[in-house]
Design a protein around this motif. Structure first.
Motif, PDB file in Angstrom:
ATOM      1  N   PHE A 181       0.725  -1.233  -0.004  1.00 56.15           N
ATOM      2  CA  PHE A 181      -0.147  -0.100   0.017  1.00 56.15           C
ATOM      3  C   PHE A 181       0.959   1.382   0.041  1.00 56.15           C
ATOM      4  CE2 PHE A 181      -4.672  -0.617   0.258  1.00 56.15           C
ATOM      5  CZ  PHE A 181      -4.662  -1.773   0.256  1.00 56.15           C
ATOM      6  N   GLN A 182       1.988   1.213   0.758  1.00 59.79           N
ATOM      7  CA  GLN A 182       2.728   2.400   0.877  1.00 59.79           C
ATOM      8  C   GLN A 182       3.438   2.722  -0.393  1.00 59.79           C
ATOM      9  OE1 GLN A 182       5.073   3.325   4.168  1.00 59.79           O
ATOM     10  NE2 GLN A 182       3.946   2.489   5.675  1.00 59.79           N
ATOM     11  N   ILE A 183       3.917   1.589  -0.946  1.00 64.70           N
ATOM     12  CA  ILE A 183       4.698   1.770  -2.260  1.00 64.70           C
ATOM     13  C   ILE A 183       3.777   2.347  -3.298  1.00 64.70           C
ATOM     14  CG2 ILE A 183       6.021   0.636  -4.305  1.00 64.70           C
ATOM     15  CD1 ILE A 183       7.313  -0.774  -1.711  1.00 64.70           C
ATOM     16  N   ALA A 184       2.595   1.511  -3.324  1.00 62.46           N
ATOM     17  CA  ALA A 184       1.608   1.986  -4.320  1.00 62.46           C
ATOM     18  C   ALA A 184       1.277   3.514  -4.246  1.00 62.46           C
ATOM     19  CB  ALA A 184       0.426   1.175  -4.342  1.00 62.46           C
ATOM     20  N   GLU A 185       0.908   4.055  -2.905  1.00 67.14           N
ATOM     21  CA  GLU A 185       0.600   5.498  -2.851  1.00 67.14           C
ATOM     22  C   GLU A 185       1.789   6.398  -3.345  1.00 67.14           C
ATOM     23  OE1 GLU A 185      -0.157   6.211   1.350  1.00 67.14           O
ATOM     24  OE2 GLU A 185      -1.995   4.846   1.380  1.00 67.14           O
ATOM     25  N   GLU A 186       3.038   6.055  -3.000  1.00 69.60           N
ATOM     26  CA  GLU A 186       4.040   6.855  -3.549  1.00 69.60           C
ATOM     27  C   GLU A 186       4.197   6.972  -4.932  1.00 69.60           C
ATOM     28  OE1 GLU A 186       8.119   7.722  -1.557  1.00 69.60           O
ATOM     29  OE2 GLU A 186       8.629   5.871  -2.786  1.00 69.60           O
ATOM     30  N   LEU A 187       3.971   5.862  -5.555  1.00 66.65           N
ATOM     31  CA  LEU A 187       4.330   5.737  -6.942  1.00 66.65           C
ATOM     32  C   LEU A 187       3.253   6.245  -7.799  1.00 66.65           C
ATOM     33  CD1 LEU A 187       5.290   1.976  -7.482  1.00 66.65           C
ATOM     34  CD2 LEU A 187       6.660   3.908  -8.277  1.00 66.65           C
ATOM     35  N   SER A 188       1.964   6.356  -7.103  1.00 66.65           N
ATOM     36  CA  SER A 188       0.615   6.929  -7.713  1.00 66.65           C
ATOM     37  C   SER A 188       0.960   8.427  -8.097  1.00 66.65           C
ATOM     38  CB  SER A 188      -0.501   6.550  -6.990  1.00 66.65           C
ATOM     39  OG  SER A 188      -0.343   7.479  -5.771  1.00 66.65           O
ATOM     40  N   GLY A 252      -8.519   8.104  -3.044  1.00 66.69           N
ATOM     41  CA  GLY A 252      -7.409   9.168  -2.849  1.00 66.69           C
ATOM     42  C   GLY A 252      -6.361   9.267  -3.884  1.00 66.69           C
ATOM     43  N   TYR A 253      -6.013   8.047  -4.274  1.00 68.52           N
ATOM     44  CA  TYR A 253      -4.658   7.808  -4.985  1.00 68.52           C
ATOM     45  C   TYR A 253      -4.860   7.343  -6.518  1.00 68.52           C
ATOM     46  CZ  TYR A 253      -2.536   8.887  -0.601  1.00 68.52           C
ATOM     47  OH  TYR A 253      -2.073   9.143   0.556  1.00 68.52           O
ATOM     48  N   ALA A 254      -6.186   6.969  -6.827  1.00 67.34           N
ATOM     49  CA  ALA A 254      -6.215   6.572  -8.165  1.00 67.34           C
ATOM     50  C   ALA A 254      -5.601   5.366  -8.565  1.00 67.34           C
ATOM     51  CB  ALA A 254      -6.068   7.629  -9.337  1.00 67.34           C
ATOM     52  N   VAL A 255      -5.406   4.504  -7.563  1.00 65.82           N
ATOM     53  CA  VAL A 255      -4.835   3.126  -8.034  1.00 65.82           C
ATOM     54  C   VAL A 255      -5.670   2.122  -8.288  1.00 65.82           C
ATOM     55  CG1 VAL A 255      -3.606   1.254  -6.782  1.00 65.82           C
ATOM     56  CG2 VAL A 255      -2.827   3.705  -6.388  1.00 65.82           C
ATOM     57  N   GLU A 256      -5.636   1.507  -9.281  1.00 64.26           N
ATOM     58  CA  GLU A 256      -6.639   0.613  -9.730  1.00 64.26           C
ATOM     59  C   GLU A 256      -6.379  -0.890  -8.978  1.00 64.26           C
ATOM     60  OE1 GLU A 256      -8.461  -1.122 -13.545  1.00 64.26           O
ATOM     61  OE2 GLU A 256      -7.915   1.181 -13.811  1.00 64.26           O
ATOM     62  N   LEU A 257      -7.421  -1.481  -8.269  1.00 65.89           N
ATOM     63  CA  LEU A 257      -7.080  -2.772  -7.524  1.00 65.89           C
ATOM     64  C   LEU A 257      -7.468  -3.981  -8.213  1.00 65.89           C
ATOM     65  CD1 LEU A 257      -8.762  -1.573  -4.214  1.00 65.89           C
ATOM     66  CD2 LEU A 257      -6.222  -1.417  -5.110  1.00 65.89           C
ATOM     67  N   HIS A 258      -6.742  -5.121  -8.008  1.00 70.62           N
ATOM     68  CA  HIS A 258      -6.956  -6.358  -8.584  1.00 70.62           C
ATOM     69  C   HIS A 258      -7.095  -7.449  -7.529  1.00 70.62           C
ATOM     70  CE1 HIS A 258      -6.108  -5.118 -12.891  1.00 70.62           C
ATOM     71  NE2 HIS A 258      -5.439  -4.147 -12.196  1.00 70.62           N
TER      72      HIS A 258
END
Ligand SMILES: Cc1cc2nc3c(=O)[nH]c(=O)nc-3n(C[C@H](O)[C@H](O)[C@H](O)COP(=O)(O)OP(=O)(O)OC[C@H]3O[C@@H](n4cnc5c(N)ncnc54)[C@H](O)[C@@H]3O)c2cc1C
Length: 365
Positions: A181-188, A252-258
């Motif tokens: 989660f932390q890495i995905a947030e940062e990369l987003s 909040g971060y527009a990360v798409e989930l799978h």
């Protein structure tokens, strides 16, 4: 290694100079014991230094101290990776703990009522040994990583430092824990990011009604529930996601989930819901396994897990410290490892060695 020269004899050898090794070192120093902490890395706090640049603790500073030395600064802030590395470095210096760097232990074995601790260039003999080599050792990457083509840049989370570590283009982070989660947030902030969550963890807020989550866990006693209690057994089977949630990441971060990533082919990754994705990069935040294969003692079960009671094994004088859920949720956390360390220090103090049946090692010069 059989003809190695014994270079040193100690009451206790501690293997690993991270927070667990330093915490037990503090108590051994208080006992006035003759001991050495052997650390494989060239610098103190190696595990923390190897984590990604922007890492912030999920425990506030008031809960990040080892015994005897408060964590500096505002107790309510969340320290950075580098602050922890500095604190641990200062800690060893402050208490003049006998840490020997560049000292990877290759084998620990029992011989003649004591332990022989073998390094590349020297050997120690000790009546008691504490293994404090960390709960997160060998990066674990699923087999499907091998199915990805060479055009995909892939790395385990331990190799991820900052967004510059991954290519432009779509990045898939695999792993639904705090690290993923932390890495995905940062990369987003700079990439199109997708996150694959194989098994969902229970999301918990970092703060509630002005107080940190760990205040509640401490005040309610949950952090000290042991693996022997009913609630401890239930909690130890579940991981928790602190300060984030799938919903927050999506909105909040527009990360798409799978769901779980189940296969790969070239630059295509497929998920268990039948969907697939073309990726330029993959960060495997898929955890670790422990490796104690270098410890030659009858203290492991068929799956290689340490058999112990709060770190005390059936092999006289052999202890483990800092394992995940060794005794409680706090066992592998900065602010609570002292409880197990103190317990083991008591065991060490009351230890009575068995009479030796043969010399542990012949000293050859
Ligand atoms: C991403 C991440 C974030 C975390 N955040 C927090 C947090 O916010 N708050 C918190 O309280 N906890 C946190 N933790 C959990 C825990 O505090 C850390 O994992 C901590 O590093 C564990 O300390 P340790 O001393 O048990 O092990 P480590 O820090 O891993 O230290 C073990 C040491 O042993 C050495 N070693 C290994 N093998 C050998 C050998 N054969 N011979 C000699 N030396 C050896 C290693 O070089 C290392 O220095 C986090 C963990 C991770 C992975």
């Amino acid at each position: 290694m059989s003809n190695t020269t014994v270079t040193k004899s100690d009451d206790v050898v501690v293997v690993g100079g991270g927070q667990a090794g330093l915490a037990i070192g503090y108590f051994l120093a208080q006992q006035g014991r003759d001991f050495t902490i052997l650390e494989a890395a060239a610098e103190p706090a190696a595990a923390w230094r190897a984590r990604w640049d922007s890492l912030k603790l999920f425990t506030p500073a008031r809960y990040d101290a080892l015994p005897g030395l408060p964590f500096p600064g505002d107790p309510d802030r969340y320290p950075t990776r580098d602050e922890v590395a500095d604190y641990l470095t200062d800690y060893a210096r402050h208490f003049e703990l006998p840490v020997e760097l560049n000292s990877r232990v290759r084998a620990v074995r029992r011989s003649g009522g004591a332990y022989v601790v073998e390094l590349d260039d020297r050997t120690y003999e000790a009546e008691q040994v504490v293994i404090a080599t960390g709960p997160f050792q060998t990066p674990l990457v699923p087999a499907i990583a091998e199915q990805l083509g060479d055009e995909v840049v892939q790395m385990h989370s331990t190799a991820y430092r900052s967004p510059q570590s991954v290519p432009e283009g779509l990045v898939l982070v695999v792993g639904g824990g705090n690290t993923g989660f932390q890495i995905a947030e940062e990369l987003s902030a700079s990439r199109v990011v997708h996150l694959s969550i194989g098994s969902r963890q229970t999301p918990l807020p970092q703060r509630l009604l002005g107080r940190d989550l760990f205040w509640y866990l401490d005040a309610t006693g949950l952090l000290r529930k042991t693996t022997e209690s009913r609630i401890g057994r239930r909690l130890s089977g579940r991981d928790t996601l602190i300060g984030s949630s799938p919903r927050r990441l999506r909105r909040g971060y527009a990360v798409e989930l799978h769901g779980r990533a189940v296969s790969a082919d070239g630059s295509t990754v497929r998920f268990d819901d039948g969907s697939e994705l073309q990726v330029a990069g993959v960060v495997w935040a898929t955890g670790f396994r422990v490796d104690h294969s270098w410890v030659d003692a009858p203290v492991f079960d068929h799956a290689g897990r340490v058999m112990h009671q709060r770190g005390v094994t059936g092999s006289p004088g052999l202890y483990f410290l800092g394992l995940s859920w060794q005794h409680t949720r706090g066992s592998a956390l900065l602010g609570w490892v002292k409880d197990d360390a103190e317990h083991i220090a008591h065991e060490i103090a009351s230890f009575r060695p068995e009479p030796a049946t043969q010399p542990a090692l012949a000293t050859t010069n």
